[in-house]
Design a protein around this motif. Structure first.
Motif, PDB file in Angstrom:
ATOM      1  N   UNK A  40      54.862  31.771  37.217  1.00  0.00           N
ATOM      2  CA  UNK A  40      53.421  31.533  37.309  1.00  0.00           C
ATOM      3  C   UNK A  40      52.830  32.257  38.523  1.00  0.00           C
ATOM      4  N   UNK A  41      53.512  32.164  39.672  1.00  0.00           N
ATOM      5  CA  UNK A  41      53.030  32.854  40.877  1.00  0.00           C
ATOM      6  C   UNK A  41      52.993  34.359  40.669  1.00  0.00           C
ATOM      7  N   UNK A  48      45.647  38.999  40.686  1.00  0.00           N
ATOM      8  CA  UNK A  48      44.901  39.245  41.917  1.00  0.00           C
ATOM      9  C   UNK A  48      45.015  40.703  42.353  1.00  0.00           C
ATOM     10  N   UNK A  49      46.200  41.278  42.217  1.00  0.00           N
ATOM     11  CA  UNK A  49      46.374  42.678  42.610  1.00  0.00           C
ATOM     12  C   UNK A  49      45.575  43.611  41.708  1.00  0.00           C
ATOM     13  N   UNK A  54      40.955  47.121  41.105  1.00  0.00           N
ATOM     14  CA  UNK A  54      39.724  47.507  40.409  1.00  0.00           C
ATOM     15  C   UNK A  54      38.538  47.532  41.364  1.00  0.00           C
ATOM     16  N   UNK A  55      38.523  46.634  42.358  1.00  0.00           N
ATOM     17  CA  UNK A  55      37.441  46.651  43.345  1.00  0.00           C
ATOM     18  C   UNK A  55      37.525  47.871  44.245  1.00  0.00           C
TER      19      UNK A  55
END
Length: 77
Positions: A40-41, A48-49, A54-55
């Protein structure tokens, strides 16, 4: 389910037994839970990565935050 053989150091095994016994958990259940938590982590970290990447490729403009303020307000009905 499949059986998997793993090697665990003695101190870790003692801790598993000490903490699992009062909870009525067998070693295999503790290991299954630990693996499930790890998977899950990994999924969350991967998401998140991807978001961070993408940001970096297409940064959000600071002024756009103002556009979203109205979306945060709960409607009163």
């Amino acid at each position: 389910m499949k059986n998997v053989q793993i090697t665990v150091d003695e101190e870790t095994l003692r801790q598993i037994d000490r903490l699992g016994k009062p909870l009525g958990l067998k070693r295999s259940e503790i290991v299954r839970r630990a693996l499930s938590d790890w998977l899950h982590r990994q999924a969350v970290d991967g998401f998140e990565q991807e978001w961070i990447d993408s940001l970096h490729k297409r940064p959000d403009k600071a002024g756009r935050a103002e556009e979203w303020i109205g979306a945060q307000t709960w409607s009163k009905k």
